[in-house]
Design a protein around this motif. Structure first.
Motif, mmCIF file in Angstrom:
data_model
loop_
_atom_site.group_PDB
_atom_site.id
_atom_site.type_symbol
_atom_site.label_atom_id
_atom_site.label_comp_id
_atom_site.label_asym_id
_atom_site.label_seq_id
_atom_site.Cartn_x
_atom_site.Cartn_y
_atom_site.Cartn_z
ATOM 1 N N GLN A 35 0.816 -1.208 0.000
ATOM 2 C CA GLN A 35 0.000 0.000 0.000
ATOM 3 C C GLN A 35 0.856 1.267 0.000
ATOM 4 O O GLN A 35 0.511 2.265 -0.661
ATOM 5 C CB GLN A 35 -0.939 -0.001 1.204
ATOM 6 N N ILE A 36 1.963 1.254 0.723
ATOM 7 C CA ILE A 36 2.868 2.403 0.721
ATOM 8 C C ILE A 36 3.479 2.590 -0.656
ATOM 9 O O ILE A 36 3.594 3.723 -1.162
ATOM 10 C CB ILE A 36 3.977 2.244 1.784
ATOM 11 N N GLN A 37 3.866 1.492 -1.291
ATOM 12 C CA GLN A 37 4.449 1.568 -2.627
ATOM 13 C C GLN A 37 3.438 2.122 -3.632
ATOM 14 O O GLN A 37 3.770 2.941 -4.496
ATOM 15 C CB GLN A 37 4.923 0.184 -3.085
ATOM 16 N N LYS A 38 2.170 1.693 -3.516
ATOM 17 C CA LYS A 38 1.118 2.204 -4.396
ATOM 18 C C LYS A 38 0.950 3.714 -4.221
ATOM 19 O O LYS A 38 0.776 4.456 -5.194
ATOM 20 C CB LYS A 38 -0.207 1.503 -4.102
ATOM 21 N N LEU A 39 0.992 4.164 -2.982
ATOM 22 C CA LEU A 39 0.841 5.593 -2.710
ATOM 23 C C LEU A 39 2.013 6.379 -3.292
ATOM 24 O O LEU A 39 1.821 7.435 -3.912
ATOM 25 C CB LEU A 39 0.732 5.830 -1.206
ATOM 26 N N GLU A 40 3.220 5.874 -3.080
ATOM 27 C CA GLU A 40 4.403 6.551 -3.625
ATOM 28 C C GLU A 40 4.363 6.576 -5.152
ATOM 29 O O GLU A 40 4.728 7.589 -5.774
ATOM 30 C CB GLU A 40 5.671 5.855 -3.128
ATOM 31 N N ASP A 41 3.900 5.474 -5.766
ATOM 32 C CA ASP A 41 3.805 5.435 -7.234
ATOM 33 C C ASP A 41 2.774 6.438 -7.736
ATOM 34 O O ASP A 41 2.990 7.131 -8.741
ATOM 35 C CB ASP A 41 3.420 4.023 -7.704
ATOM 36 N N LEU A 43 1.792 9.200 -6.294
ATOM 37 C CA LEU A 43 2.274 10.568 -6.102
ATOM 38 C C LEU A 43 3.577 10.843 -6.844
ATOM 39 O O LEU A 43 4.004 11.987 -6.953
ATOM 40 C CB LEU A 43 2.475 10.825 -4.602
ATOM 41 N N ASP A 44 4.224 9.778 -7.301
ATOM 42 C CA ASP A 44 5.502 9.872 -8.008
ATOM 43 C C ASP A 44 6.586 10.526 -7.148
ATOM 44 O O ASP A 44 7.335 11.391 -7.594
ATOM 45 C CB ASP A 44 5.334 10.634 -9.333
ATOM 46 N N ILE A 45 6.614 10.106 -5.891
ATOM 47 C CA ILE A 45 7.654 10.585 -4.972
ATOM 48 C C ILE A 45 8.030 9.438 -4.031
ATOM 49 O O ILE A 45 7.382 8.394 -4.010
ATOM 50 C CB ILE A 45 7.188 11.801 -4.137
ATOM 51 N N THR A 46 9.099 9.638 -3.249
ATOM 52 C CA THR A 46 9.496 8.676 -2.222
ATOM 53 C C THR A 46 9.238 9.289 -0.852
ATOM 54 O O THR A 46 9.759 10.367 -0.540
ATOM 55 C CB THR A 46 10.989 8.316 -2.349
ATOM 56 N N ILE A 47 8.400 8.611 -0.064
ATOM 57 C CA ILE A 47 8.059 9.134 1.263
ATOM 58 C C ILE A 47 9.101 8.729 2.293
ATOM 59 O O ILE A 47 9.474 9.517 3.164
ATOM 60 C CB ILE A 47 6.669 8.625 1.696
ATOM 61 N N PHE A 48 9.594 7.480 2.167
ATOM 62 C CA PHE A 48 10.540 6.946 3.157
ATOM 63 C C PHE A 48 11.868 6.585 2.505
ATOM 64 O O PHE A 48 11.898 6.016 1.412
ATOM 65 C CB PHE A 48 9.953 5.704 3.841
ATOM 66 N N ASP A 49 12.935 6.919 3.209
ATOM 67 C CA ASP A 49 14.275 6.504 2.780
ATOM 68 C C ASP A 49 14.547 5.144 3.400
ATOM 69 O O ASP A 49 14.926 5.036 4.563
ATOM 70 C CB ASP A 49 15.312 7.529 3.241
ATOM 71 N N ARG A 50 14.338 4.088 2.612
ATOM 72 C CA ARG A 50 14.469 2.734 3.126
ATOM 73 C C ARG A 50 15.918 2.298 3.295
ATOM 74 O O ARG A 50 16.200 1.263 3.906
ATOM 75 C CB ARG A 50 13.739 1.752 2.188
ATOM 76 N N GLU A 56 13.966 6.562 7.603
ATOM 77 C CA GLU A 56 13.757 7.991 7.798
ATOM 78 C C GLU A 56 12.809 8.540 6.747
ATOM 79 O O GLU A 56 12.683 7.993 5.648
ATOM 80 C CB GLU A 56 15.100 8.741 7.715
ATOM 81 N N LEU A 57 12.153 9.628 7.092
ATOM 82 C CA LEU A 57 11.318 10.342 6.135
ATOM 83 C C LEU A 57 12.186 11.175 5.205
ATOM 84 O O LEU A 57 13.205 11.739 5.628
ATOM 85 C CB LEU A 57 10.342 11.266 6.859
ATOM 86 N N THR A 58 11.793 11.254 3.949
ATOM 87 C CA THR A 58 12.442 12.193 3.033
ATOM 88 C C THR A 58 11.911 13.590 3.348
ATOM 89 O O THR A 58 10.983 13.763 4.153
ATOM 90 C CB THR A 58 12.116 11.831 1.581
ATOM 91 N N ASP A 59 12.476 14.599 2.707
ATOM 92 C CA ASP A 59 12.005 15.971 2.948
ATOM 93 C C ASP A 59 10.529 16.117 2.603
ATOM 94 O O ASP A 59 9.748 16.679 3.381
ATOM 95 C CB ASP A 59 12.842 16.958 2.123
ATOM 96 N N VAL A 60 10.138 15.596 1.437
ATOM 97 C CA VAL A 60 8.727 15.677 1.049
ATOM 98 C C VAL A 60 7.882 14.760 1.927
ATOM 99 O O VAL A 60 6.714 15.039 2.205
ATOM 100 C CB VAL A 60 8.541 15.348 -0.446
ATOM 101 N N GLY A 61 8.494 13.667 2.400
ATOM 102 C CA GLY A 61 7.790 12.750 3.289
ATOM 103 C C GLY A 61 7.364 13.419 4.583
ATOM 104 O O GLY A 61 6.259 13.161 5.094
ATOM 105 N N ARG A 62 8.222 14.286 5.121
ATOM 106 C CA ARG A 62 7.881 14.993 6.356
ATOM 107 C C ARG A 62 6.666 15.898 6.145
ATOM 108 O O ARG A 62 5.798 16.002 7.014
ATOM 109 C CB ARG A 62 9.078 15.818 6.852
#
Length: 312
Positions: A35-41, A43-50, A56-62
């Motif tokens: 579900q997280i991957q679907k959301l990131e796809d 929005l076309d961004i990365t929420i978490f730095d795996r 950690e959260l990315t800048d846009v993730g925060r």
């Protein structure tokens, strides 16, 4: 994008671990990850730095987490509206209470409250004021009972009662023969205090500093509990200040050690506090009414001067 996906995002942001977040959300780790991957796809961004440990959260993730928290809170409001319309007062309610209030206030109201509102599932934690503010802001507490005012933009406060400070003075102390105490009598140098982190400690320091040019925060002894302060005082280590409700449990033979302040008595303001989004207000109102009704018979003081719990 779904509310469920946003709840998963908040869980990962809190636990910094996909497996722990999945357990918190009662789903499998692959389901949450998908579900997280679907959301990131989407929005076309990365929420978490795996690649980081812990995650950690990315800048846009925060920024997304900040907005997701608002959206989830607003979504929860819909259930609140339905519950209020139906007159339903129940469900889980997470309450924090500061350590200097928990042992005196909780036994006074808890039994009455759960009998009156049996459909409410209370989860109560003893927490410092700092922890309470963080958890309410993060949505991990529905409300708390703490000393106020707190000067926090995210939190609303409803006063429950005003609790005077009472001096506890052993036989050997310089103030022993005084019938009533004045604030100007206090000297921080012979005062036993709670450890750092307790808002009652900050209130006592603020009280002393308001009347003296006291700049040296050097104290003889500090303790984690009021009971220990009383025992240390009995050993001649200094005087201490107690919240009024704590004096009701003092053994009768030690009552002569209690000295009240000349009016207006310095006091702390104790309130039920909650997030400005005002979720679960029907339960907050119920708790406020029960506690206010009970405490009215225990504290009759009116002529008081409120001392801030905020560290100066």
């Amino acid at each position: 994008m779904t509310i469920t996906q946003l709840k998963y995002v908040l869980a990962i942001a809190e636990h910094k671990n996909f497996t722990k977040a999945a357990e918190k959300c009662f789903v499998t780790q692959p389901t949450l990850s998908t579900q997280i991957q679907k959301l990131e796809d989407e929005l076309d961004i990365t929420i978490f730095d795996r690649g980081k440990k812990p995650i950690e959260l990315t800048d846009v993730g925060r920024k997304i987490v900040f907005q997701a928290r608002n959206i989830v809170n607003e979504a929860d409001r819909i259930q609140d509206i339905v519950d209020q319309q139906k007159g339903f007062i129940g469900g889980e309610f997470r309450l924090g209470i500061i350590p200097t209030v928990m042992p005196t206030l909780l036994p006074m109201f808890l039994n009455n409250f759960i009998k009156k509102y049996p459909k409410i599932k209370l989860k109560i934690e003893e927490l410092t004021t700092e922890e309470i503010i963080t958890r309410i802001s993060d949505g991990h507490l529905d409300a708390a009972i703490a000393s106020t005012p707190l000067e926090s933009d995210n939190i609303k406060e409803r006063v429950l009662y005003y609790e005077p400070f009472v001096a506890y003075i052993p036989n050997s102390h310089r103030l022993r023969d005084k019938k009533t105490i004045e604030v100007d009598d206090l000297d921080i140098e012979d005062m036993l205090l709670l450890e750092d982190g307790h808002c009652f400690r900050d209130g006592v320091i603020n009280l002393c500093k308001a009347f003296k040019n006291q700049t040296d925060d050097h104290f003889q002894l500090e303790s984690g509990s009021i009971e220990t302060l009383i025992k240390l005082s009995n050993e001649g280590m200094g005087m201490t200040l107690l919240p009024y409700l704590h004096t009701l449990d003092i053994k009768e033979k030690l009552n002569s050690n209690l000295k009240h302040f000349k009016e207006p008595s310095p006091a702390r303001e104790v309130s039920i506090i909650y997030h400005k989004s005002e979720l679960k207000m029907q339960i907050i109102d119920a708790m406020h009414n029960v506690i206010s009704g009970i405490i009215r018979g225990a504290i009759a003081f009116q002529n008081v001067e409120i001392i801030s719990p905020v560290a100066k």
